[in-house]
Design a protein around this motif. Structure first.
Motif, PDB file in Angstrom:
ATOM      1  N   ASP A  20      29.087  -9.226 -37.770  1.00 51.50           N
ATOM      2  CA  ASP A  20      28.145  -8.911 -38.240  1.00 51.50           C
ATOM      3  C   ASP A  20      27.727  -7.269 -38.074  1.00 51.50           C
ATOM      4  O   ASP A  20      26.993  -6.844 -38.705  1.00 51.50           O
ATOM      5  CB  ASP A  20      26.693  -9.333 -37.501  1.00 51.50           C
ATOM      6  CG  ASP A  20      26.950 -11.021 -37.375  1.00 51.50           C
ATOM      7  OD1 ASP A  20      27.022 -11.587 -38.573  1.00 51.50           O
ATOM      8  OD2 ASP A  20      26.770 -11.822 -36.506  1.00 51.50           O
ATOM      9  N   GLU A  22      29.016  -4.503 -39.433  1.00 50.41           N
ATOM     10  CA  GLU A  22      29.061  -3.733 -40.808  1.00 50.41           C
ATOM     11  C   GLU A  22      27.685  -4.055 -41.179  1.00 50.41           C
ATOM     12  O   GLU A  22      27.597  -2.900 -41.972  1.00 50.41           O
ATOM     13  CB  GLU A  22      30.304  -4.203 -41.540  1.00 50.41           C
ATOM     14  CG  GLU A  22      30.455  -3.304 -42.730  1.00 50.41           C
ATOM     15  CD  GLU A  22      31.816  -3.302 -43.543  1.00 50.41           C
ATOM     16  OE1 GLU A  22      32.357  -2.366 -43.993  1.00 50.41           O
ATOM     17  OE2 GLU A  22      32.157  -4.405 -43.570  1.00 50.41           O
ATOM     18  N   ARG A  23      27.108  -5.200 -41.627  1.00 56.48           N
ATOM     19  CA  ARG A  23      26.012  -5.576 -42.296  1.00 56.48           C
ATOM     20  C   ARG A  23      24.979  -4.631 -41.523  1.00 56.48           C
ATOM     21  O   ARG A  23      23.968  -4.041 -42.173  1.00 56.48           O
ATOM     22  CB  ARG A  23      25.493  -6.864 -42.216  1.00 56.48           C
ATOM     23  CG  ARG A  23      24.337  -7.315 -42.981  1.00 56.48           C
ATOM     24  CD  ARG A  23      24.519  -9.021 -43.273  1.00 56.48           C
ATOM     25  NE  ARG A  23      24.806  -9.770 -42.090  1.00 56.48           N
ATOM     26  CZ  ARG A  23      24.244 -10.057 -40.923  1.00 56.48           C
ATOM     27  NH1 ARG A  23      22.729  -9.559 -41.257  1.00 56.48           N
ATOM     28  NH2 ARG A  23      24.483 -10.699 -40.008  1.00 56.48           N
ATOM     29  N   THR A  24      24.875  -4.715 -40.254  1.00 53.51           N
ATOM     30  CA  THR A  24      23.708  -3.786 -39.536  1.00 53.51           C
ATOM     31  C   THR A  24      24.075  -2.400 -39.712  1.00 53.51           C
ATOM     32  O   THR A  24      23.062  -1.686 -40.117  1.00 53.51           O
ATOM     33  CB  THR A  24      23.974  -4.053 -38.196  1.00 53.51           C
ATOM     34  OG1 THR A  24      23.632  -5.461 -37.817  1.00 53.51           O
ATOM     35  CG2 THR A  24      22.824  -3.305 -37.275  1.00 53.51           C
ATOM     36  N   SER A  27      22.854  -1.547 -43.178  1.00 54.90           N
ATOM     37  CA  SER A  27      21.576  -1.247 -43.525  1.00 54.90           C
ATOM     38  C   SER A  27      20.939  -0.230 -42.796  1.00 54.90           C
ATOM     39  O   SER A  27      19.645   0.427 -43.602  1.00 54.90           O
ATOM     40  CB  SER A  27      21.063  -2.511 -42.618  1.00 54.90           C
ATOM     41  OG  SER A  27      19.739  -2.391 -42.225  1.00 54.90           O
ATOM     42  N   GLU A  95      18.946  -6.226 -39.529  1.00 48.70           N
ATOM     43  CA  GLU A  95      18.843  -5.472 -40.472  1.00 48.70           C
ATOM     44  C   GLU A  95      17.555  -4.937 -40.804  1.00 48.70           C
ATOM     45  O   GLU A  95      16.478  -5.722 -40.646  1.00 48.70           O
ATOM     46  CB  GLU A  95      19.442  -5.909 -42.055  1.00 48.70           C
ATOM     47  CG  GLU A  95      20.689  -6.574 -41.751  1.00 48.70           C
ATOM     48  CD  GLU A  95      20.907  -7.301 -43.284  1.00 48.70           C
ATOM     49  OE1 GLU A  95      21.014  -6.863 -44.134  1.00 48.70           O
ATOM     50  OE2 GLU A  95      21.344  -8.585 -42.999  1.00 48.70           O
ATOM     51  N   GLY A 126      23.832 -15.500 -43.566  1.00 46.42           N
ATOM     52  CA  GLY A 126      22.751 -14.423 -44.271  1.00 46.42           C
ATOM     53  C   GLY A 126      21.851 -15.089 -45.027  1.00 46.42           C
ATOM     54  O   GLY A 126      21.149 -14.413 -45.917  1.00 46.42           O
TER      55      GLY A 126
END
Length: 252
Positions: A20, A22-24, A27, A95, A126
């Motif tokens: 997770d 990278e998504r954070t 964002s 995010e 997600g």
């Protein structure tokens, strides 16, 4: 950083969450708001998380990777490193709601002590689970947590000068105490009346739910009194049960 705008310190705490992180990070670094100080506190991950973070190190203001004594110890490290006018925690898996979120928040009203908004819940894939069961109050004060945490940690921007370290007595619910302490000192609190965060369900408070509840009760008792807290927990239980009957999930 643009000196004409308040600087927001965004702090991400992570440990072994390569799925997770990278998504954070994306964002945060892709926000249209220019005055962001991004701090990442890693607990000495060994699952590939550090490799992901290093891909974006040129966009990260401060980064450390070392052992800590738990999530709130790590968050205290980030808070101590922060230099921005405001602070928010966007931990691994969470995010900002959209790329213009921070820009929209500070456009709402200048120089508030606290800004807050709504949170969308997401699952591990997600996918949206909708709004949190606890809706943000129309006008938040420190007393509004008596029926539960009505604003999520990821959806509240607090003037850094009002913040204090997280209380190490609590391993799972110190964020409730932290927000209450800051809110008691706040003068101007602004509801931005929009979604501002996406929150990944689960985490340690779910895995150790009983301990989390006991800590929450202790915090509420300290601020609101024993008898009111007992009474309020009957209301909390009723609201939770009714929500479950209608939705077959809690969305805490």
């Amino acid at each position: 950083m643009n000196s004409n705008k308040p600087t927001l310190s965004v702090i991400t705490v992570v440990y072994n969450n390569v799925r997770d992180i990278e998504r954070t990070v994306l964002s945060v670094i892709n926000q249209t708001y220019s005055s962001i100080e991004y701090i990442i506190i890693d607990g000495l991950s060994n699952d590939g998380t550090l490799e992901v973070i290093n891909k974006y190190k040129h966009r990260i203001s401060q980064f450390i990777s070392e052992k800590d004594a738990g999530i709130y110890d790590a968050m205290n490290k980030g808070l101590a490193m922060a230099t921005g006018d405001y602070v928010i925690f966007m931990n691994s898996g969470d995010e900002f709601y959209e790329l213009k979120t921070v820009e929209h928040v500070f456009e709402k009203s200048p120089d508030a002590d606290i800004y807050y908004g709504e949170t969308e819940m997401i699952n591990e894939e997600g996918q949206s689970l909708g709004q949190r069961r606890h809706q943000a109050p129309e006008q938040f004060t420190w007393r509004d947590f008596k029926y539960g945490m009505s604003i999520s940690h990821q959806a509240i921007y607090i003037r850094r000068s009002l913040t204090e370290p997280y209380d190490s007595r609590y391993q799972l619910s110190a964020d409730i105490d932290w927000i209450i302490r800051a809110a008691k000192k706040a003068t101007t609190v602004i509801n931005v009346n929009r979604y501002v965060a996406k929150y990944l369900v689960g985490g340690m408070s779910k895995a150790r739910h009983r301990q989390s509840l006991l800590e929450r009760f202790e915090i509420m008792k300290r601020y609101y009194g024993l008898v009111p807290t007992i009474f309020n927990h009957f209301i909390i239980a009723f609201n939770l049960g009714w929500y479950w009957l209608k939705n077959k999930r809690t969305n805490d």
